[in-house]
Write a protein that holds these residues in place. Structure first.
Motif, mmCIF file in Angstrom:
data_model
loop_
_atom_site.group_PDB
_atom_site.id
_atom_site.type_symbol
_atom_site.label_atom_id
_atom_site.label_comp_id
_atom_site.label_asym_id
_atom_site.label_seq_id
_atom_site.Cartn_x
_atom_site.Cartn_y
_atom_site.Cartn_z
ATOM 1 N N GLU A 3 0.830 -1.200 0.000
ATOM 2 C CA GLU A 3 0.000 0.000 0.000
ATOM 3 C C GLU A 3 0.869 1.255 0.000
ATOM 4 O OE1 GLU A 3 -3.520 2.039 2.747
ATOM 5 O OE2 GLU A 3 -2.838 -0.007 3.135
ATOM 6 N N ARG A 4 0.461 2.225 -0.781
ATOM 7 C CA ARG A 4 1.207 3.483 -0.817
ATOM 8 C C ARG A 4 1.005 4.256 0.487
ATOM 9 N NH1 ARG A 4 0.641 6.369 -6.757
ATOM 10 N NH2 ARG A 4 1.344 4.608 -8.014
ATOM 11 N N GLU A 29 1.317 11.652 -7.064
ATOM 12 C CA GLU A 29 0.940 10.491 -7.888
ATOM 13 C C GLU A 29 2.156 9.933 -8.622
ATOM 14 O OE1 GLU A 29 -1.793 7.669 -9.193
ATOM 15 O OE2 GLU A 29 -2.011 9.240 -7.683
ATOM 16 N N LYS A 32 4.494 8.012 -6.389
ATOM 17 C CA LYS A 32 3.942 6.756 -5.861
ATOM 18 C C LYS A 32 3.606 6.815 -4.368
ATOM 19 C CE LYS A 32 5.745 3.700 -9.426
ATOM 20 N NZ LYS A 32 5.866 4.796 -10.406
ATOM 21 N N VAL A 33 2.976 7.939 -3.982
ATOM 22 C CA VAL A 33 2.347 8.013 -2.664
ATOM 23 C C VAL A 33 0.886 8.403 -2.883
ATOM 24 C CG1 VAL A 33 4.459 8.621 -1.441
ATOM 25 C CG2 VAL A 33 2.991 10.450 -2.325
ATOM 26 N N MET A 34 0.059 8.171 -1.857
ATOM 27 C CA MET A 34 -1.367 8.496 -1.954
ATOM 28 C C MET A 34 -1.570 9.918 -1.457
ATOM 29 S SD MET A 34 -4.167 7.054 -2.994
ATOM 30 C CE MET A 34 -3.996 5.280 -2.801
ATOM 31 N N LYS A 215 7.953 7.711 2.296
ATOM 32 C CA LYS A 215 8.339 6.336 1.943
ATOM 33 C C LYS A 215 9.479 5.816 2.810
ATOM 34 C CE LYS A 215 8.649 7.307 -2.543
ATOM 35 N NZ LYS A 215 8.795 7.143 -4.012
#
Length: 245
Positions: A3-4, A29, A32-34, A215
């Motif tokens: 999951e991001r 986006e 690659k994070v929400m 991240k």
């Protein structure tokens, strides 16, 4: 599939999409994070000029932050334009009360490139006790000089400082990361590349760094990755509105 991590942009709405919430969400986006968002102000602007700004009530801003943090596990927060020191303080306090471990990056946008004033300069001295509650501040060279003038640079090892080199006269394009009292120069990846000025480039850089921190990257690695992202953005096309890819 992993999951991001969730990241919040707390920033202004720019109808051109080049800066603020829309710009941050594009960056999140691609990184690659929400990306989630809370609006601090409604602006009327194009890529070249800001015509008007309407601040949202701070109570509505903090309620939105509380709602998101209650429903999602937030890893990092990026703060863009804010009205004044009190406005910023309540945002930081709300985030920290909900989760003291959340990393907070503040891009101190004091004025637009077209000299439209966002942050009330008279409240700058009130920031003294707030800077060290942040993880990173990302002033450009001019904003750095203002913060320095008011003795508002981080004085503990809690907060790092990234001085963006886009306005520097002696080392154009070289950023300076100050972390744990140590300075690290971040030079452009390519020396003979043409970079085009871009509306919202500061928003994009700070968002890219925030995404990397979310991240789990360390500060230097996050800033280096963010710099690669913004360099790609700056050479994406000759117009003031860059593309994300």
């Amino acid at each position: 599939m992993q999951e991001r991590p969730y990241v919040i942009s707390i920033a202004g709405f720019d109808p051109s999409g080049g800066a603020g919430l829309l710009s941050d969400s594009k960056t999140f986006e691609q990184s690659k994070v929400m990306g989630l968002g809370v609006c601090t102000a409604l602006t009327l602007q194009t890529a070249s000029k800001c015509l008007n700004l309407e601040w949202r009530p701070i109570d509505e801003v903090t309620k939105a932050i509380q709602l998101l943090i209650k429903n999602y596990t937030i890893s990092a927060v990026k703060i863009g334009i804010v009205k004044d020191a009190e406005f910023l303080g309540k945002i930081v306090e709300t985030v920290k009360e909900s989760d003291s471990e959340v990393k907070i990056v503040w891009d101190p946008v004091l004025k637009s490139t077209s000299e439209f004033t966002f942050f009330d300069p008279e409240t700058l001295p009130q920031l003294k006790n707030m800077i060290n509650k942040l993880s990173l501040i990302t002033p450009n060279y001019n904003e750095y000089n203002v913060l320095k003038q008011y003795h508002l640079l981080p004085d503990t090892y809690e907060c790092s400082l990234l001085i963006k080199g886009g306005h520097s006269e002696d080392r154009l394009g070289t950023d300076t990361l100050v972390e744990n009292g140590k300075e690290t120069l971040l030079v452009p990846a390519e020396s003979n590349t043409i970079y085009f000025p871009k509306h919202g480039s500061g928003c994009v850089l700070s968002s890219a760094i925030t995404a990397e921190l979310a991240k789990g990257e360390n500060m230097e690695k996050a800033c280096r990755t963010g710099k690669l992202y913004i360099e790609k953005f700056l050479k994406s096309n000759p117009s003031l509105l860059g593309t994300h890819s």
